[in-house]
Design an enzyme around this catalytic site. Structure first.
Site, PDB file in Angstrom:
ATOM      1  N   LYS A  81     -33.021  41.595 -22.944  1.00  0.00           N
ATOM      2  CA  LYS A  81     -32.049  40.584 -22.520  1.00  0.00           C
ATOM      3  C   LYS A  81     -31.178  41.179 -21.419  1.00  0.00           C
ATOM      4  O   LYS A  81     -30.790  42.359 -21.491  1.00  0.00           O
ATOM      5  CB  LYS A  81     -31.189  40.175 -23.732  1.00  0.00           C
ATOM      6  N   SER A 156     -28.179  31.963 -26.975  1.00  0.00           N
ATOM      7  CA  SER A 156     -28.215  32.387 -25.593  1.00  0.00           C
ATOM      8  C   SER A 156     -29.419  33.267 -25.233  1.00  0.00           C
ATOM      9  O   SER A 156     -29.726  33.404 -24.051  1.00  0.00           O
ATOM     10  CB  SER A 156     -26.932  33.155 -25.264  1.00  0.00           C
ATOM     11  N   SER A 180     -27.210  33.529 -31.415  1.00  0.00           N
ATOM     12  CA  SER A 180     -27.978  33.635 -30.168  1.00  0.00           C
ATOM     13  C   SER A 180     -29.315  34.365 -30.274  1.00  0.00           C
ATOM     14  O   SER A 180     -30.103  34.349 -29.332  1.00  0.00           O
ATOM     15  CB  SER A 180     -27.127  34.320 -29.089  1.00  0.00           C
TER      16      SER A 180
END
Lengths: 488, 481
Positions: A81, A156, A180
């Site tokens: 990420k 997210s 997330s």
């Protein structure tokens, strides 16, 4: 060249193939890079792809394997990420603010993977500063759900979920502040685990809400997640909130039988707002657990209805301070030709941040203002303690708590863009574990309208091994985690 | 009308740790700009603070040194405001639960009694960097070397009534932190910075007047001047029918001009909240016990010892114990010289005077305590007189020799104690001054006492100061009859 079926292999199988010389890390890496080339123009899971670096790392991994110094994950291509700082590679956090930011240091999580000899394919798309549940809030554009490209992947960590579901990386890292990791895992049909707060170092992970943020693995199965967590978990003296506590081998207890496992079902999780088809998926999964010898009990988490309110005070409050450092002075976006200091601040931040980030900064600053602190922040902290107490009490009688990860399957891109409250309510089942600091995991448990639906499992503090064991046993008797989007 | 001033202080004390409060970067003063600022100090994204244990220990030592309550659980908070030299956009400090609670410092007054100044609390915090407004072609430069330097901010109750009292307190505090070794005490480098809160009220009135805060005074001299100036300003303002407004003021010591910086209305809402990157600091009793056992002798105790063991008077003991380098110097010279009272006179007299003339601190004295002790020993054993000793001291100061003995030898300054030699000089003096001898003999006993001084002076002069003054006196009286 490896045949396509290599993408279906588990991390353990890939590890064996690499060690047996059936495939080299360079071959494997090149083929993943080819897949990224083929699919990611449309899916948009990656912000940055690092082909040269990845192949260089793959070559080093192959040498390490030949030298007999491989760890279980040496040579396996992963992606991270874009919230983890990576030395020499852009770390944007999904924001225009950091579109030019290259950290001079490595996050502890990615450093651990580097040391284990994994290959970094690149950096994954995300909601800006991890604020969002749909991955529509990225400066780099929305990520598509590989199961249906009109749909959001969740957020997210939407880029991570899509990359793993679409087999663009063998596994990925994510972060979870209010769901997330788990919510996109649920929506993309993968396994995602948010560890106990303090289990994984936050050093080098760009902060959204420091007391809630936690990094975790996003993978295709509980077994893969266990292998990933083995690398990620551990004490780090650079993070004061990281716990100095022994890390078990998370793969060692995967095969413990579940006979006698006590499952709690919070009645508040099966209430209004839950899609009845999602509820059915969860009920069916519980039935599987009963077959495995588990007992099921209804429990109550009375503060559940306060979680969203408490979260949307605490998280923005912390964020409002955490994001103050993005001021255009030392790094990141700076406006053109500022006339004075105030102009520099206003335009640099005004141009650099997207609207959801601005919303949350304003909400957070408001909640901390003189005269409002007690009514909002102090009260939210009190609720947080009560929410935690609810869970601790519940765990006196049950070993794990189960329920839906998200109230609905993935929804169409753009459909909730104008309704932030509806979007926030989508976090209702996940944020309580962040507020309580508990570990939670989502495992694929069924399909609704061709879209995956996840089962959430929550365990007491530092019982990640239990979560992975409970998830793995389910995956031995079901094949939801092996389902694969068409045209991938 | 009679007015009374009410003064409270806030003091920022830079702790003498090797590294910063939340990072491993060095705290050394004077390095090239931004060379002592690491990723944490720069506030780069993803970086996290880790508390420097040494800073905690130093704050605890301060608490023990002023007999204060220690908050066993203390909490760092974020104070939010934007400024270019504040890298994170917030200062990590303590508000609700500071490490040091209520304590007190006693200061001597002119009448010999003690005046108690209560300490409200002292908290730990990080310093900001510096904005440099010159040499950047109309822009500002930022130096973050100082960012993250550990500070304790000490807040007093409004317990002082005039500038002298405030300065006496400030000096005492300086003595305490330097004795504890938690601060280098270098005020010119900003190691101790004083903010003074001043208000005035009619004498006898209970209610406090509106106060102003004058920030960042970094010398005792400036502090005294700034306070007096502010007291005068407020009294004049009120007597002219005006009202004091609550504001922050700046005082420029070089120009002796003070001006308003911002009013209360312009003050920030700092939106304090507990820092989620740091856990509450928990102080174990065992840690306090260990620190207590290692505490140095505090100025109060040292003063008492100077009186009881070394026989100093109250005033001398107060002056000499007030500042740790002075106290150490005095003790070392007294030990080397074998006479505490002589040492006290020399440290407070000739040495202080010469340091002052040369604008030097005692730690920079070219004459070390041991060397001064050597000089004192020669006075004590009558090798030289006090007057000659000043010549020797001057020579030592100029580096004409490394010990008093060397200079006495080289310059032939050894005191003459041979009776015959002194008598010969006296005879010569009497022979050269027959008129004065006649006058002396004609005078009555009362006047003679004064007149003998003339002959002593002449004799000392003729001996080039080397004759033992006591013997000269004695022999003269005998010869003059």
């Amino acid at each position: 060249m490896p045949n396509t079926s290599v993408y279906e292999k588990s991390l353990a199988e890939l590890s064996r193939s690499l060690k047996a010389g059936e495939v080299s890390s360079v071959e494997l890496t090149q083929s993943y890079l080819d897949r990224i080339n083929t699919f990611d123009n449309d899916l948009n899971a990656f912000i940055t792809v690092c082909p040269d670096l990845a192949l260089e790392q793959a070559k080093a991994a192959d040498e390490r394997i030949v030298a007999g110094q491989a760890t279980p994950l040496t040579g396996i291509p992963l992606a991270h990420k874009d919230i983890f700082c990576t030395e020499g590679i852009k770390t944007s956090c999904g924001s225009k603010m950091l579109d030019n930011f290259i950290a001079p240091y490595e996050s502890t999580v990615t450093a651990n993977f580097k040391a284990a000899g994994t290959v970094n394919l690149g950096k994954l798309n995300m909601d800006e500063f991890a604020m969002g549940g749909s991955n529509e809030n990225s400066f780099y554009g929305p990520v598509k759900n590989p199961w249906n490209r009109d749909m959001i992947p969740g957020g997210s960590s939407g880029g991570s979920a899509t990359a793993v579901a679409a087999r663009l990386a063998a596994a990925a890292t994510g972060t979870d502040t209010g769901g997330s990791i788990r919510q996109p895992a649920s929506m993309c049909g993968i396994t995602g685990l948010k560890p106990t707060y303090g289990r994984v170092s936050r050093w080098g992970m760009i902060a959204f809400a420091s007391s809630l943020d936690q990094a975790g693995p996003m993978a295709r199965s509980a077994e893969d997640a266990a292998m990933m967590l083995n690398i990620m978990a551990g004490f780090d003296p650079k993070d004061s909130t990281c716990m100095d506590r022994a890390v078990p081998d998370y793969t060692a207890t995967l095969n413990e039988p579940l006979k006698g496992l006590r499952i709690g079902l919070p009645k508040e999780y099966f209430a209004e707002g839950l899609d009845s088809r999602v509820e059915q998926v969860v009920r069916d999964a519980i039935a599987e657990y009963k077959k495995l010898g588990a007992t099921v009990k209804e429990i109550s988490l009375p503060q559940t209805h306060h979680c969203v309110a408490a979260y949307y005070v605490i998280a923005p409050a912390e964020a409002s301070a955490n994001l103050s450092r993005f001021d255009g002075v030392r790094f990141g976006h700076r406006c053109e030709d500022p006339t004075d200091l105030e102009d520099l601040y206003k335009r640099s931040r005004g141009e650099g941040f997207g609207s959801e980030v601005k919303n949350r900064i304003m909400v957070g600053a408001y909640a901390l203002s003189a005269g409002y602190y007690d009514a909002y922040y102090a009260k939210a902290q009190k609720l947080r303690r009560m929410i935690r107490d609810d869970f601790l009490k519940a765990f006196e009688d049950v070993d794990v708590i189960m329920g839906p990860t998200a109230p609905t399957p993935a929804f169409p891109i753009g459909s909730k863009a104008d309704d932030p409250v509806a979007m926030y309510l989508g976090d209702i089942f996940t944020i309580s574990t962040n507020l309580a600091g508990l570990p939670g995991m989502s495992v694929p448990a069924g399909m609704v309208d061709g879209l995956p639906v996840g089962l959430q499992i929550i365990a007491p503090h530092f019982e990640e091994a239990r979560l992975l064991n409970v998830g793995h046993q389910f995956q031995l008797v079901t094949d939801w985690h092996q389902q694969k989007p068409e045209a991938i | 009308m009679q007015w009374e001033a009410v003064i409270g202080l806030e003091i920022h004390v830079q702790l003498a740790t090797k590294t910063k409060i939340f990072s491993g970067a060095s705290t050394a003063f004077g390095a090239e700009a931004n060379t002592q600022a690491c990723a944490v100090d720069l506030g780069l994204p993803g970086t996290l603070p880790v508390v420097n244990d040494e800073a905690i220990n130093m704050a605890l030592k301060f608490g023990l040194g002023i007999d204060a309550e220690i908050n066993k659980i203390n909490v760092f908070e974020r104070k939010n405001y934007f400024y270019p030299d504040l890298p994170k956009g917030y200062q990590t400090t303590q508000l609700e639960k500071p490490i040091v609670g209520a304590g007190h410092v006693d200061i001597p007054q002119e009448d010999g009694t003690l005046h108690r100044v209560r300490i409200h609390h002292a908290h730990l915090e990080e310093d900001a960097g510096k904005s440099l407004h010159e040499d950047f072609h109309g822009m500002s430069g930022i130096d973050l070397n100082r960012a993250g330097t550990p500070l304790i901010e000490i807040v007093t109750e409004p317990d002082m009534r005039n500038a002298k009292q405030a300065v006496a307190f400030a000096r005492k505090l300086h003595a305490i932190v330097t004795t504890l070794g938690i601060c280098d005490g270098e005020m010119a480098q900003g190691s101790m910075r004083f903010d003074v809160n001043v208000s005035v009220r009619p004498m006898g009135q209970e209610e406090l007047g509106t106060r102003t805060e004058t920030k960042n005074l970094n010398s005792f001299k400036f502090m005294e001047r700034a306070i007096n100036k502010e007291i005068e300003r407020q009294i004049e303002l009120i007597e002219d029918g005006g009202t004091v407004i609550q504001e922050t003021r700046l005082y420029n010591g070089d120009t002796d001009v003070a001006r308003s910086m911002r009013s209360k209305e312009e003050a920030n809402d700092y939106r304090y909240f507990p820092c989620p990157d740091l856990l509450p600091v928990v102080i174990e009793d065992s840690r306090l016990e260990k620190l207590r056992a290692d505490m140095p002798e505090m100025p109060e105790a040292r003063k008492a010892r100077f009186i009881s063991d070394l026989g100093l008077g109250d005033y001398d003991a107060e002056v000499l114990s007030g500042e740790v380098t002075t106290a150490n110097y005095f003790e070392a010279s007294a030990k080397a010289g074998g006479d505490a009272k002589l040492a006290a006179n020399w440290v407070m007299g000739e040495l202080a005077k010469t340091l002052n003339q040369n604008d030097l601190e005692i730690k920079d004295s070219p004459v070390s305590a041991e060397v001064l002790g050597g000089l004192i020993a020669r006075i004590k054993d009558n090798t030289i007189s006090g007057k000659i000793a000043k010549q020797v001291f001057e020579a030592l100061w100029k580096g004409e020799g490394s010990t008093a003995d060397e200079i006495i030898e080289k310059k032939g300054l050894k005191q003459v104690t041979d009776t015959g030699a002194i008598e010969a000089i006296i005879d010569e003096v009497l022979a050269n001054n027959p008129a004065q001898v006649e006058q002396y003999k004609a005078a009555d006993e009362a006047k003679r006492g004064k007149m003998v001084g003339f002959f002593v002076g002449q004799t000392m002069k003729a001996s080039k100061g080397k004759a033992n003054p006591g013997m000269v006196n004695q022999l003269l009286k005998k010869k003059l009859g």
